[in-house]
Motif scaffolding. Structure first.
Motif, mmCIF file in Angstrom:
data_model
loop_
_atom_site.group_PDB
_atom_site.id
_atom_site.type_symbol
_atom_site.label_atom_id
_atom_site.label_comp_id
_atom_site.label_asym_id
_atom_site.label_seq_id
_atom_site.Cartn_x
_atom_site.Cartn_y
_atom_site.Cartn_z
ATOM 1 N N GLU A 1 0.816 -1.215 0.000
ATOM 2 C CA GLU A 1 0.000 0.000 0.000
ATOM 3 C C GLU A 1 0.851 1.267 0.000
ATOM 4 O O GLU A 1 0.505 2.252 -0.648
ATOM 5 N N LEU B 1 -6.122 -2.616 -3.646
ATOM 6 C CA LEU B 1 -4.788 -2.098 -3.952
ATOM 7 C C LEU B 1 -4.764 -1.563 -5.386
ATOM 8 O O LEU B 1 -5.111 -2.288 -6.324
ATOM 9 N N ARG C 1 0.219 0.238 -7.806
ATOM 10 C CA ARG C 1 1.009 -0.289 -6.673
ATOM 11 C C ARG C 1 1.409 -1.732 -6.978
ATOM 12 O O ARG C 1 2.499 -2.163 -6.693
#
Length: 153
Positions: free
Chosen positions: A59, A95, A99
């Motif tokens: 994250e 997510l 990322r």
């Protein structure tokens, strides 16, 4: 199905299996197969901490290893695992793709994020396997993992 969705499915299934294995660790056991080995309690806490570190690294883009002290009981370790695991599939699913396909700072080394996630999943499965070999010598039973066990045909 994209790779991240595949990972989330594997993560979800593996975490359910990990929970079954952790739940079989007898309270108060100090068994370890060798003086250089860790106890199942210690390894279980490492799994909890690795799972937390990994999702936070994915994250934020930065891996930080600062595990809290080992809880005194397996009941506390299992409660921590349950509390943490409850929201992880949703966190993985949420997510952002950038990322997942991007990089992370892994203790000063820039690494591709998705392969690091898979690597940690495999490491957690490895440590779960260590624990499963401890269960019978500790007087417990081995749950089904990828198929029947002698204790759960």
């Amino acid at each position: 199905m994209d790779e991240k969705a595949l990972f989330v499915g594997f993560w979800t299934n593996e975490s359910q299996t990990t929970r079954k294995v952790l739940s079989r660790i007898p309270e108060g056991s100090t068994y370890k197969p060798d003086p250089k080995s860790r106890t199942a309690h210690d390894i279980a806490w490492q799994i909890v901490c690795e799972e937390k570190m990994l999702i936070e690294a994915m994250e934020s883009g930065v891996a930080e290893w600062a595990p809290p002290p080992l809880p005194a009981t397996m009941a506390e370790v299992l409660a921590s695992y349950d509390a943490q695991s409850a929201g992880l599939p949703e966190r993985w699913a949420a997510l952002p793709n950038e990322r997942w396909t991007g990089t992370m700072d892994f203790f000063g080394s820039i690494r591709p994020a998705a392969p690091m996630a898979w690597s940690f999943l495999f490491d957690i499965v490895h440590h779960r396997g260590q624990i499963s070999t401890y269960l019978r010598p500790m007087g417990s039973t081995v749950p089904q993992i990828y198929g029947p066990s002698a204790d759960e045909p």
